[in-house]
Design a protein around this motif. Structure first.
Motif, PDB file in Angstrom:
ATOM      1  N   TRP A 175      32.770  41.742  44.564  1.00 22.85           N
ATOM      2  CA  TRP A 175      32.711  40.534  45.395  1.00 22.85           C
ATOM      3  C   TRP A 175      32.680  40.957  46.857  1.00 22.85           C
ATOM      4  N   VAL A 176      31.653  40.513  47.566  1.00 20.01           N
ATOM      5  CA  VAL A 176      31.392  40.972  48.927  1.00 20.01           C
ATOM      6  C   VAL A 176      31.525  39.806  49.891  1.00 20.01           C
ATOM      7  N   PRO A 234      37.381  31.704  36.369  1.00 20.82           N
ATOM      8  CA  PRO A 234      36.706  32.372  37.485  1.00 20.82           C
ATOM      9  C   PRO A 234      37.645  32.853  38.573  1.00 20.82           C
ATOM     10  N   SER A 235      38.624  32.026  38.939  1.00 21.14           N
ATOM     11  CA  SER A 235      39.533  32.435  40.008  1.00 21.14           C
ATOM     12  C   SER A 235      40.360  33.650  39.608  1.00 21.14           C
ATOM     13  N   ILE A 264      37.983  36.736  39.703  1.00 15.95           N
ATOM     14  CA  ILE A 264      37.567  37.162  41.039  1.00 15.95           C
ATOM     15  C   ILE A 264      38.753  37.616  41.874  1.00 15.95           C
ATOM     16  N   ASP A 265      39.815  36.815  41.881  1.00 18.47           N
ATOM     17  CA  ASP A 265      40.935  37.094  42.781  1.00 18.47           C
ATOM     18  C   ASP A 265      42.068  37.873  42.128  1.00 18.47           C
ATOM     19  N   GLY A 266      42.193  37.760  40.802  1.00 21.39           N
ATOM     20  CA  GLY A 266      43.355  38.342  40.170  1.00 21.39           C
ATOM     21  C   GLY A 266      43.101  39.577  39.336  1.00 21.39           C
ATOM     22  N   SER A 321      42.067  43.253  39.296  1.00 19.50           N
ATOM     23  CA  SER A 321      41.856  44.403  40.184  1.00 19.50           C
ATOM     24  C   SER A 321      40.651  45.232  39.764  1.00 19.50           C
ATOM     25  N   ARG A 322      40.264  45.125  38.487  1.00 23.19           N
ATOM     26  CA  ARG A 322      39.136  45.930  38.014  1.00 23.19           C
ATOM     27  C   ARG A 322      37.835  45.529  38.688  1.00 23.19           C
ATOM     28  N   THR A 323      37.656  44.254  38.971  1.00 20.86           N
ATOM     29  CA  THR A 323      36.461  43.825  39.683  1.00 20.86           C
ATOM     30  C   THR A 323      36.690  43.782  41.191  1.00 20.86           C
ATOM     31  N   ARG A 324      37.886  43.380  41.614  1.00 23.05           N
ATOM     32  CA  ARG A 324      38.167  43.286  43.047  1.00 23.05           C
ATOM     33  C   ARG A 324      38.092  44.653  43.714  1.00 23.05           C
TER      34      ARG A 324
END
Length: 416
Positions: free
Chosen positions: A354-355, A338-339, A342-344, A346-349
């Protein structure tokens, strides 16, 4: 009101919401993100704890207590929150007034709970004839299992999803923790929208009785067809294997361990051309074996082939394995924690999934957005989940017209 994107797709829609956990709360979160005013009702006596996620871990940062539950705050971001002690007739009168100015009433209690509180569908219709009422429970409102309660894993088991998932010669594995809670939420959101659309066209409200077990049944797809047409059950000799692909047949196709603790990579060799690319990227002597050159050979000796692939991935970092295969044109991806996702990633960040939103008790907190973008009426989440009774002044005052003195009296008397 909280800030939202304008114009919002569901602006002007008000939802009187009793949902909780994820199967219900996830549905109304979608509507709230698309602009509906979702007014979530909680019991002040139990501090909202019919929803077991309220105030339970994982917590937000170092915060603890009834307002700090991370899952609860995620599933209820963007909604308003009020309290009503429905043991009191004055609270029931407030609820009647709220229903009268709402477009829909939504809940995922066990079947019959709202009826016993005096707010079943017929009672709701007497308050507002065109009300949309959407109930969501494991087995639906009636039938032989109508009185049974359910959780996501139970729905998976009873619907047959658990039966058809797993590894050969091992017990059924299921589809992961409460997968059907997520699916139930998606079906419920769709059901609410369809009932509202019907009302807009006809002026008629309705009761939508949603059973998660039936939602699960729609996911069987090819397995149901294979059994009814070909007489082949999902569990048969050597089947199922949740990592292998039988339709269409591919090999190698699965998840392999990589260097490190619990690190994995997914690889899918779709056809013989992919195999040639895979062999070139791997560069090991065993890839030259003629048995692997054609799909039939790879399938006939799939156990051995999987062991060889695993011997190659075992000492390599998952990102390196995936990167080298993708560069060669072979579908592959690291299995992300998950980390990392979410954090690593770039395609989702960078896409904005994540808001970060303000929460009255725990400060800025990050929640999930919606995995969709609308070019003209995009979603927006402008606030975290409401604290217990946080929006009582707005809802009872501005929406229902009660005075500040009356609201204070209701609070002192334990009505709200």
């Amino acid at each position: 009101m909280w800030p939202t994107a304008e114009p919002a797709a569901l602006a002007g829609i008000r939802i009187c919401d009793f949902t909780g956990q994820l199967a219900g709360a996830g549905a109304t979160k979608i509507l709230a993100a698309l602009g509906a005013e979702v007014i979530r009702i909680e019991d002040p006596v139990r501090q909202g704890k019919w929803d077991i996620l309220r105030g339970t871990q994982p917590f937000v940062g170092d915060h603890r207590g009834i307002e700090a539950g991370g899952s609860f705050n995620n599933h209820n971001a963007g909604k308003l929150g009020i309290t009503l002690n429905l043991r009191d007739d004055r609270a029931k009168e407030l609820l009647r007034d709220l229903v009268a100015v709402s477009d829909a009433v939504t809940e995922n209690f066990a079947a019959g709970v709202l009826e016993r509180l005096g707010f079943g569908y017929e009672a709701l219709r007497r308050i507002k004839p065109d009300i949309v009422y959407v109930s969501n429970c494991g087995f639906g409102a009636d039938g032989p299992y109508g009185s049974f309660r359910s959780w996501g894993p139970i729905v998976q088991a009873v619907s047959g999803l658990t039966f058809q998932s797993g590894l050969p010669d091992l017990p059924p594995a299921g589809w992961g923790y409460s997968f059907m809670d997520h699916t139930g939420a998606y079906y419920m959101a769709t059901a609410i929208l369809m009932a509202l659309f019907h009302r807009r066209r006809t002026g008629q409200g309705q009761w939508v009785d949603l059973a998660c077990i039936e939602a699960a049944g729609t996911l069987h797809g090819a397995a149901s067809l294979d059994f009814t047409v070909n007489g082949r059950p999902a569990r048969r000799s050597g089947m199922p294997n949740s990592n292998r692909s039988q339709s269409p047949a591919m090999a190698p196709h699965g998840i392999w361990a990589c260097d490190g603790d619990d690190e994995w990579v997914a690889i899918a060799v779709r056809h013989d051309d992919d195999w040639q690319r895979f062999a070139g990227a791997v560069g090991e002597p065993w890839t030259g074996d003629e048995r692997w050159a054609r799909l039939a050979g790879r399938l006939a000796h799939e156990d051995e082939l999987e062991r060889l692939v695993g011997s190659w991935t075992a000492g390599r970092p998952k990102h390196d394995v995936a990167g080298s295969l993708v560069a060669a044109g072979v579908p592959a991806a690291p299995v992300l924690r998950p980390s990392e996702r979410i954090d690593g990633d770039s395609r989702t960040r960078d896409w904005g999934l994540w808001v970060t939103v303000p929460h009255s008790a725990v400060g800025d907190t990050r929640v999930e957005g919606l995995p969709v973008r609308l070019s003209e009426t995009d979603w927006a989440i402008g606030r975290g989940a409401a604290c217990l009774g946080e929006d009582n002044p707005y809802v009872f005052g501005e929406v229902l017209g009660r005075s500040a003195d009356e609201i204070a009296e209701l609070e002192a008397d334990g009505v709200i």
